[in-house]
Design an enzyme around this catalytic site. Structure first.
Site, PDB file in Angstrom:
ATOM      1  CG  ASN A  39      69.106  39.885 110.463  1.00  0.00           C
ATOM      2  OD1 ASN A  39      69.245  38.700 110.748  1.00  0.00           O
ATOM      3  ND2 ASN A  39      68.833  40.792 111.376  1.00  0.00           N
ATOM      4  CD  GLU A  97      69.995  36.410 121.578  1.00  0.00           C
ATOM      5  OE1 GLU A  97      69.397  37.498 121.416  1.00  0.00           O
ATOM      6  OE2 GLU A  97      70.696  36.180 122.577  1.00  0.00           O
ATOM      7  CB  CYS A 142      67.018  41.562 116.039  1.00  0.00           C
ATOM      8  SG  CYS A 142      68.752  41.561 116.490  1.00  0.00           S
TER       9      CYS A 142
HETATM   10  P1  NAP Z   1      63.162  33.209 110.309  1.00  0.00           P
HETATM   11  O1  NAP Z   1      62.260  33.204 109.152  1.00  0.00           O
HETATM   12  O2  NAP Z   1      62.628  32.842 111.653  1.00  0.00           O
HETATM   13  O3  NAP Z   1      64.382  32.230 109.936  1.00  0.00           O
HETATM   14  C1  NAP Z   1      65.507  32.076 110.756  1.00  0.00           C
HETATM   15  C2  NAP Z   1      66.127  30.716 110.510  1.00  0.00           C
HETATM   16  O4  NAP Z   1      65.227  29.702 110.943  1.00  0.00           O
HETATM   17  C3  NAP Z   1      66.419  30.432 109.039  1.00  0.00           C
HETATM   18  O5  NAP Z   1      67.617  29.711 108.943  1.00  0.00           O
HETATM   19  C4  NAP Z   1      65.225  29.590 108.641  1.00  0.00           C
HETATM   20  O6  NAP Z   1      65.475  28.779 107.542  1.00  0.00           O
HETATM   21  C5  NAP Z   1      65.015  28.772 109.909  1.00  0.00           C
HETATM   22  N1  NAP Z   1      63.679  28.190 110.067  1.00  0.00           N
HETATM   23  C6  NAP Z   1      62.511  28.576 109.510  1.00  0.00           C
HETATM   24  N2  NAP Z   1      61.509  27.780 109.922  1.00  0.00           N
HETATM   25  C7  NAP Z   1      62.052  26.860 110.762  1.00  0.00           C
HETATM   26  C8  NAP Z   1      61.521  25.761 111.513  1.00  0.00           C
HETATM   27  N3  NAP Z   1      60.230  25.448 111.496  1.00  0.00           N
HETATM   28  N4  NAP Z   1      62.369  25.033 112.258  1.00  0.00           N
HETATM   29  C9  NAP Z   1      63.681  25.340 112.309  1.00  0.00           C
HETATM   30  N5  NAP Z   1      64.243  26.361 111.613  1.00  0.00           N
HETATM   31  C10 NAP Z   1      63.431  27.113 110.857  1.00  0.00           C
HETATM   32  O7  NAP Z   1      63.879  34.615 110.479  1.00  0.00           O
HETATM   33  P2  NAP Z   1      64.528  35.496 109.339  1.00  0.00           P
HETATM   34  O8  NAP Z   1      63.438  36.042 108.504  1.00  0.00           O
HETATM   35  O9  NAP Z   1      65.623  34.767 108.673  1.00  0.00           O
HETATM   36  O10 NAP Z   1      65.243  36.632 110.214  1.00  0.00           O
HETATM   37  C11 NAP Z   1      64.603  37.755 110.675  1.00  0.00           C
HETATM   38  C12 NAP Z   1      64.178  37.622 112.122  1.00  0.00           C
HETATM   39  O11 NAP Z   1      65.298  37.302 112.939  1.00  0.00           O
HETATM   40  C13 NAP Z   1      63.639  38.928 112.672  1.00  0.00           C
HETATM   41  O12 NAP Z   1      62.495  38.688 113.425  1.00  0.00           O
HETATM   42  C14 NAP Z   1      64.783  39.433 113.543  1.00  0.00           C
HETATM   43  O13 NAP Z   1      64.397  40.317 114.553  1.00  0.00           O
HETATM   44  C15 NAP Z   1      65.331  38.167 114.074  1.00  0.00           C
HETATM   45  N6  NAP Z   1      66.702  38.348 114.551  1.00  0.00           N
HETATM   46  C16 NAP Z   1      66.948  38.368 115.899  1.00  0.00           C
HETATM   47  C17 NAP Z   1      68.230  38.598 116.388  1.00  0.00           C
HETATM   48  C18 NAP Z   1      68.518  38.624 117.871  1.00  0.00           C
HETATM   49  O14 NAP Z   1      69.689  38.585 118.225  1.00  0.00           O
HETATM   50  N7  NAP Z   1      67.536  38.696 118.746  1.00  0.00           N
HETATM   51  C19 NAP Z   1      69.284  38.819 115.482  1.00  0.00           C
HETATM   52  C20 NAP Z   1      69.000  38.798 114.116  1.00  0.00           C
HETATM   53  C21 NAP Z   1      67.709  38.560 113.679  1.00  0.00           C
HETATM   54  P3  NAP Z   1      65.073  29.282 106.054  1.00  0.00           P
HETATM   55  O15 NAP Z   1      65.908  30.455 105.782  1.00  0.00           O
HETATM   56  O16 NAP Z   1      65.404  28.100 105.243  1.00  0.00           O
HETATM   57  O17 NAP Z   1      63.621  29.591 106.093  1.00  0.00           O
END
Ligand code: NAP
Ligand code: MG
Length: 507
Positions: free
Chosen positions: A170, A266, A300
């Protein structure tokens, strides 16, 4: 859709072909990986590029290079690090329009959102000057304790070594830069893994870092599946810290397998807005619409549910509907006035739809939207959502305004605190004491009065509690996560210096 075309400036980062084939930055060079995966645009689900998919050998080399070269950044005078970041900021600014365009094409962000993200990244780089004031320490005279008379201590901050950054789809550029900059500034080398859905704009920024002179091997940017490449890295013993922004499920997995590295997480949220009967309802409605729909709700810190006290609920619902009418939802590449484009992909739209259907099956009223076409999910209003509905409790990550009636503020506090998440929230009231009560009571990392949450450049510290993570990001705070405190004790007594303890006043 038009083809993705980058200017000559970025020619090192990809090879030409039917589709641009992107490389990865390892050991100071852009290298071609053996395998690739297709990057499909969120705008129309068409293929626009091929992205490098790193092998284990690539990753081993990245980790080795980050370790072998870490002294280059640690050994650089702090003012040089600061000036390097300043140069990078200006260069990103100079190439902003091109980066924004690529980001829109890969992620489907509306112009305002994509432009806002790059502006936030630029501003975050500008604020490095303030971060630098946090890379200090303190002098502690020991003669305040009988145990340490004749000793003094210097408490200093040192880099951790190699920081692994992993960022979500995002905010692929902002979250990456908000990790890379403080890590480099405080003398760490960095391995960055942007998300697979939209990594191109970040790769462009990586080229700017390289061209501006980031020491070779101190910044590696790798692409590939998170569950394979990311997973391989998080266990690696030669990485000293992981700074992860993404979903709660992946964050929990990282916490389980990372071992003794420092981790900063985060994670997801269920941002709750509480609207009380003494609030400015116009303002509250406007902010709740914006907070729910900005970036198609894929934030988020989105307003993911609104708890509105029942005696003003109907009046508030009307205002929400009015404000939604001004919202322009369309293909973001059509023009720069579009407020909201698609969600990241069709699968995400289907997930959102199942949550909306579940709410309706549980008795919620679908007042607007509730339909989708591929990755385009309409801005949607759900009224009188019962707490039994999934969408009342789980992260929506889609453009749905979820309105829930509550009896009063006490019930609102109870419901808000039942959440497993604890990231963000907002309260709308003009009564100081009610605001104070709610802001103190909510178990969250962040709460905003009379505005939807919005973190921009993280000038204010940002981070969650409970399932929303651990640690704080933001000016100064990220630096604290990315450095170790070393205590240096000097025994002045060895040369008869320091103040002796007399013991004569003890009772
Ligand atoms: P995600 O599916 O958890 O992916 C985030 C990152 O982690 C991507 O680069 C992903 O790579 C990688 N990843 C996936 N599986 C992994 C593993 N087993 N080991 C290490 N890295 C791995 O999250 P998303 O769908 O991209 O983002 C949405 C989420 O992020 C939401 O839950 C949102 O609330 C959260 N978020 C939180 C904040 C905050 O500041 N708290 C800010 C923004 C977003 P791939 O893309 O290659 O799968
Ligand atoms: Mg994902």
């Amino acid at each position: 859709m038009e083809k993705l075309k980058l200017s000559e400036y970025f020619s090192n980062i990809y090879d030409n072909g039917e589709y641009p084939r992107f490389k990865v930055l390892i050991d100071g060079k852009w290298v071609k990986t053996k395998d690739t995966f297709d990057l499909v645009s969120s705008v129309d689900e068409s293929k626009i590029a091929e992205i490098g998919s790193v092998s284990k050998e690539d990753l081993d080399l990245a980790v080795k290079s980050a370790n072998d070269n870490k002294d280059k950044i640690r050994g650089m005078a702090a003012i040089d690090r600061l000036e390097l970041i300043n140069k990078i900021r200006k260069e990103i600014e100079a190439h902003k329009e091109e980066i924004v365009k690529a980001l829109m094409m890969e992620s489907g962000k509306a112009y305002g959102s994509a432009n806002g993200e790059i502006n936030a990244a630029i501003e975050r780089l500008r604020l490095s000057m303030e971060d630098s004031r946090k890379i200090m320490g303190e002098y502690i005279p020991g003669d305040w304790s009988s145990d340490t008379t004749k000793k003094i201590a210097l408490v200093i901050r040192e880099p951790l070594g190699v920081v692994l950054g992993i960022s979500p789809f995002n905010y692929p550029v902002y979250t990456s830069i908000a990790k890379i900059m403080p890590a480099l500034l405080s003398g760490n080398s960095v391995i960055m893994k942007p998300p697979s859905s939209d990594p191109i704009a970040m790769l462009m920024c990586a080229e700017i870092f390289r061209k501006c002179g980031v020491p070779s091997g101190t910044l590696q940017v790798i692409t590939g599946s998170g569950s394979i490449a990311g997973d391989y890295l998080i266990e690696n013993k030669n990485i000293n810290m992981i700074s992860f922004t993404g979903s709660t499920s992946v964050g929990k997995h990282i916490a389980e397998v990372a071992g003794l590295k420092k981790i900063h997480l985060e994670l997801g949220g269920k941002g709750t807005a509480i609207v009380l009967d003494d609030s400015d309802l116009d303002l509250a409605a406007k902010e709740c619409v914006k907070g729910s729909l900005e970036l198609a709700g894929q934030r988020c810190d989105a307003v993911s549910r609104v708890l509105v006290v029942e005696n003003i609920a109907e009046k508030f619902y009307k205002k929400i509907e009015e404000h939604l009418n001004d919202y322009k939802f369309d293909n973001p590449l059509k023009n720069n006035d579009i407020n909201m484009g698609p969600v990241i992909n069709k699968k995400a739209a289907e997930r959102i739809d199942s949550m909306v259907k579940d709410a309706v099956n549980n008795g919620a009223k679908l007042v607007k939207g509730g339909k989708f076409n591929n990755s385009y999910y309409e801005p949607t209003i759900l009224e009188d959502v019962p707490l039994s509905a999934q969408i009342a409790n789980e992260e929506t990550f889609g453009p749905v305004i979820t309105l829930i009636k509550v009896k009063d503020e006490d019930e609102a506090i109870l419901i808000a605190n039942k959440s497993n998440y604890g990231l963000d929230s907002a309260v709308f009231t003009n009564d100081f004491y009610r605001a104070w009560k709610i802001m103190k009571a909510l178990q969250v990392g962040n709460i905003t009065l009379n505005s939807a949450p919005s973190h921009g450049t993280a000038y204010f510290p940002f981070g969650g509690v409970k399932d929303s993570g651990a640690g704080k990001e933001g000016v100064g705070y990220s630096i604290e996560e990315m450095t170790n405190i070393k205590t240096m004790v000097f025994n002045l007594g060895a040369k008869d210096l320091g103040k002796p303890y007399s013991g004569q006043f003890k009772d």
